[in-house]
Design a protein around this motif. Structure first.
Motif, PDB file in Angstrom:
ATOM      1  N   ARG A 185       0.821  -1.215   0.000  1.00  0.00           N
ATOM      2  CA  ARG A 185       0.000   0.000   0.000  1.00  0.00           C
ATOM      3  C   ARG A 185       0.852   1.261   0.000  1.00  0.00           C
ATOM      4  O   ARG A 185       1.881   1.340   0.664  1.00  0.00           O
ATOM      5  CB  ARG A 185      -0.951  -0.025   1.194  1.00  0.00           C
ATOM      6  CG  ARG A 185      -0.628   0.856   2.377  1.00  0.00           C
ATOM      7  CD  ARG A 185       0.437   0.265   3.273  1.00  0.00           C
ATOM      8  NE  ARG A 185       0.659   1.016   4.513  1.00  0.00           N
ATOM      9  CZ  ARG A 185       1.262   2.192   4.582  1.00  0.00           C
ATOM     10  NH1 ARG A 185       1.685   2.767   3.514  1.00  0.00           N
ATOM     11  NH2 ARG A 185       1.427   2.785   5.758  1.00  0.00           N
ATOM     12  N   ASP A 204      -3.395   5.061  -1.104  1.00  0.00           N
ATOM     13  CA  ASP A 204      -4.336   3.955  -0.950  1.00  0.00           C
ATOM     14  C   ASP A 204      -5.056   4.038   0.393  1.00  0.00           C
ATOM     15  O   ASP A 204      -6.265   3.821   0.486  1.00  0.00           O
ATOM     16  CB  ASP A 204      -3.596   2.621  -1.055  1.00  0.00           C
ATOM     17  CG  ASP A 204      -2.899   2.460  -2.394  1.00  0.00           C
ATOM     18  OD1 ASP A 204      -3.485   2.885  -3.405  1.00  0.00           O
ATOM     19  OD2 ASP A 204      -1.786   1.918  -2.417  1.00  0.00           O
ATOM     20  N   ILE A 231      -9.172   3.951   1.301  1.00  0.00           N
ATOM     21  CA  ILE A 231      -9.742   2.927   2.171  1.00  0.00           C
ATOM     22  C   ILE A 231     -10.432   3.564   3.372  1.00  0.00           C
ATOM     23  O   ILE A 231     -11.541   3.191   3.752  1.00  0.00           O
ATOM     24  CB  ILE A 231      -8.636   1.955   2.643  1.00  0.00           C
ATOM     25  CG1 ILE A 231      -8.005   1.253   1.436  1.00  0.00           C
ATOM     26  CG2 ILE A 231      -9.207   0.934   3.617  1.00  0.00           C
ATOM     27  CD1 ILE A 231      -6.766   0.447   1.784  1.00  0.00           C
ATOM     28  N   PHE A 262     -14.924  -0.399   0.402  1.00  0.00           N
ATOM     29  CA  PHE A 262     -13.869  -0.656   1.385  1.00  0.00           C
ATOM     30  C   PHE A 262     -13.018  -1.852   0.971  1.00  0.00           C
ATOM     31  O   PHE A 262     -11.794  -1.765   0.867  1.00  0.00           O
ATOM     32  CB  PHE A 262     -14.495  -0.896   2.760  1.00  0.00           C
ATOM     33  CG  PHE A 262     -13.514  -1.316   3.811  1.00  0.00           C
ATOM     34  CD1 PHE A 262     -12.636  -0.406   4.371  1.00  0.00           C
ATOM     35  CD2 PHE A 262     -13.470  -2.642   4.238  1.00  0.00           C
ATOM     36  CE1 PHE A 262     -11.723  -0.798   5.346  1.00  0.00           C
ATOM     37  CE2 PHE A 262     -12.563  -3.043   5.207  1.00  0.00           C
ATOM     38  CZ  PHE A 262     -11.688  -2.117   5.758  1.00  0.00           C
ATOM     39  N   GLY A 268     -11.177  -1.269  -2.240  1.00  0.00           N
ATOM     40  CA  GLY A 268     -10.107  -0.310  -2.019  1.00  0.00           C
ATOM     41  C   GLY A 268      -8.859  -0.998  -1.496  1.00  0.00           C
ATOM     42  O   GLY A 268      -7.737  -0.667  -1.892  1.00  0.00           O
ATOM     43  N   ILE A 269      -9.055  -1.976  -0.637  1.00  0.00           N
ATOM     44  CA  ILE A 269      -7.923  -2.768  -0.154  1.00  0.00           C
ATOM     45  C   ILE A 269      -7.303  -3.544  -1.312  1.00  0.00           C
ATOM     46  O   ILE A 269      -6.085  -3.610  -1.468  1.00  0.00           O
ATOM     47  CB  ILE A 269      -8.392  -3.724   0.958  1.00  0.00           C
ATOM     48  CG1 ILE A 269      -8.821  -2.913   2.185  1.00  0.00           C
ATOM     49  CG2 ILE A 269      -7.290  -4.712   1.321  1.00  0.00           C
ATOM     50  CD1 ILE A 269      -9.434  -3.758   3.289  1.00  0.00           C
ATOM     51  N   HIS A 321     -13.501  -3.858  10.328  1.00  0.00           N
ATOM     52  CA  HIS A 321     -12.952  -2.952   9.314  1.00  0.00           C
ATOM     53  C   HIS A 321     -11.859  -2.057   9.904  1.00  0.00           C
ATOM     54  O   HIS A 321     -10.807  -1.854   9.296  1.00  0.00           O
ATOM     55  CB  HIS A 321     -14.071  -2.094   8.724  1.00  0.00           C
ATOM     56  CG  HIS A 321     -14.923  -2.837   7.732  1.00  0.00           C
ATOM     57  ND1 HIS A 321     -15.808  -2.223   6.892  1.00  0.00           N
ATOM     58  CD2 HIS A 321     -15.020  -4.159   7.445  1.00  0.00           C
ATOM     59  CE1 HIS A 321     -16.426  -3.118   6.136  1.00  0.00           C
ATOM     60  NE2 HIS A 321     -15.969  -4.311   6.465  1.00  0.00           N
ATOM     61  N   TYR A 376      -8.034  -1.953   8.748  1.00  0.00           N
ATOM     62  CA  TYR A 376      -7.412  -0.716   8.267  1.00  0.00           C
ATOM     63  C   TYR A 376      -6.142  -0.411   9.049  1.00  0.00           C
ATOM     64  O   TYR A 376      -5.111  -0.066   8.461  1.00  0.00           O
ATOM     65  CB  TYR A 376      -8.391   0.448   8.379  1.00  0.00           C
ATOM     66  CG  TYR A 376      -7.754   1.772   8.098  1.00  0.00           C
ATOM     67  CD1 TYR A 376      -7.490   2.168   6.786  1.00  0.00           C
ATOM     68  CD2 TYR A 376      -7.385   2.626   9.132  1.00  0.00           C
ATOM     69  CE1 TYR A 376      -6.876   3.368   6.523  1.00  0.00           C
ATOM     70  CE2 TYR A 376      -6.772   3.832   8.877  1.00  0.00           C
ATOM     71  CZ  TYR A 376      -6.526   4.205   7.576  1.00  0.00           C
ATOM     72  OH  TYR A 376      -5.911   5.385   7.312  1.00  0.00           O
TER      73      TYR A 376
END
Lengths: 246, 246
Positions: free
Chosen positions: B117, B121, B125, B156, B159-160, B204, B208
């Motif tokens: 990442r 990024d 996220i 989400f 995005g990862i 989540h 993150y």
DNA sequence: TTGGTAAGCTGGTATTACCATTTTACTTTT
DNA sequence: AAAAGTAAAATGGTAATACCAGCTTACCAA
């Protein structure tokens, strides 16, 4: 007057058919109206209708049989990666991505195979493994072709994928392997020297053992090392080619 | 006399075009001859030629522009999973397979995202995560729709996937997620009770954090638990539906 | 009942004509 | 000369019709 109204005819027809499927009005195995009849129902000619059918059959949603008719296809994960089998224009960075994905998939597949494999699966894997080691050694004595060795190697790996009993992972691995091996960048470099291949054969035997004994973590890590080793030797070859000979 | 000889015309034309691409005679961006001219060269009519072009364009290998021409498309991993977005007829066993594949992919993707990442990024996220938690909580107050919540949740996770900077894994995950969520078996069961969703939001945030701090193993295991939890609650719902109410 | 034969279904291809959009070239204007 | 506008040509999209090739069906004969 037909049902179709705006934008491209064929696209509207595609949406129309897909909606019928989503609404469960048309199910797997059902036969569509004949092209002439269907075209008349929609108020279009056969041409755009055929374009729509062509697109949907390419996607694996419909199947057409000459003289028979057009049918809603059974869900078939095979089409997941089918598109790429022939596509060869890959950049260097994409090849790196492919290998990264392949390492992950092969390792996870080996792990899952160790968990889910039946006795029948072991048999297939073992046969492919022995055939591979035989053809590989013969190849270095000048008997057989590189392609044969690669085919047997592929049978071994895909045999493991089959042992997962997960068609999605199978197809994903098949895709990644196909895309990578069809690349023009790796045309004649896949089978290296004798030592490297003996090493690969040893890897295969360890992996097989781990799957047979259902040792998931071992299967995972050995497979991971196996693919990483291949990537390394390919990178070395690539260096040679860029800075060497020519 | 044309070049085409045996079996289905359109299939031969497909092979002909693919061979040109594989032989690098035609490269990305090149324009094919016009349909009329090309058909004459091949000794066929426009219809089978158009069938071939239709098939290749749905595969993403060609692109056609009315009034402009037909072109060799740039390699585009997007097509890897595109076919399945609309297909909904899934059996129970296939759904199990999909979830199995999804657990593996989501976890590995989270791990790789933690490794690769960039700062940009993280921003994407984080935004998706906050939007998701907001819409989810609002939903339980009667504001907004379930679809909005699902979209944010998808942003989400994808995005990862984008943070892996691996387009193959991205497309694979997109495929698995799409196939699963479009299934008619799970139409209205994805968002459960308030507690479960608060739990998901906590997952989540942990994920993150792990990605932000580049803790690969934590990202992997938390994501794995997250998806497994979802699967469990869905199984419970499925039980209710089979033995309960109706 | 069995076997085959012919009729009629289906999708596959060919031909011709015309429409819609884009590109190109030329003319006109500034 | 440069820019803008316009007309012509080229290209893919659709229509209509006819015929070919493979399959299904039904009917007839043994």
């Amino acid at each position: 007057m037909g049902i179709v109204k705006k934008s491209s005819s064929s696209e509207q027809i595609i949406d129309y058919i897909l909606k019928k499927i989503e609404d469960q009005e048309w199910k797997s195995g059902d036969r569509l109206p004949s092209e002439r009849e269907f075209a008349q129902q929609l108020g279009v000619s056969r041409i755009p209708l055929r374009e729509a059918i062509c697109a949907l059959s390419t996607m694996g949603i419909l199947s057409v049989k000459q003289g028979g008719g057009t049918f809603i296809e059974e869900y078939n994960p095979e089409y997941l990666g089918k598109n790429f089998k022939t596509y060869t224009l890959l950049s260097k960075s994409l090849i790196d991505e492919i290998f990264e994905a392949r390492i992950i998939l092969e390792a996870e597949v080996a792990k899952l195979a160790a968990r889910n494999r039946k006795d029948d699966d072991l048999k297939g894997i073992r046969q492919a493994m022995r055939r591979h080691s035989k053809t590989a050694l013969m190849f270095f004595d000048g008997i057989g072709t590189k392609q044969e060795v690669l085919l047997d190697d592929n049978d071994f790996h895909m045999g493991i994928a089959a042992a997962t009993h997960n068609s999605f992972l199978y197809q994903m691995l098949d895709t990644v392997r196909s895309v990578g091996q069809n690349s023009h960048l790796y045309d004649d470099k896949y089978v290296m020297n004798r030592e490297e291949y003996k090493e690969a054969i040893q890897f295969h035997e360890k992996i097989y053992q781990a799957i047979a004994e259902q040792k998931e973590d071992i299967a995972f890590s050995v497979m991971e090392n196996h693919i990483k080793t291949i990537r390394s030797s390919l990178d070395v070859e690539r260096m040679k080619k860029e800075f060497g000979e020519e």
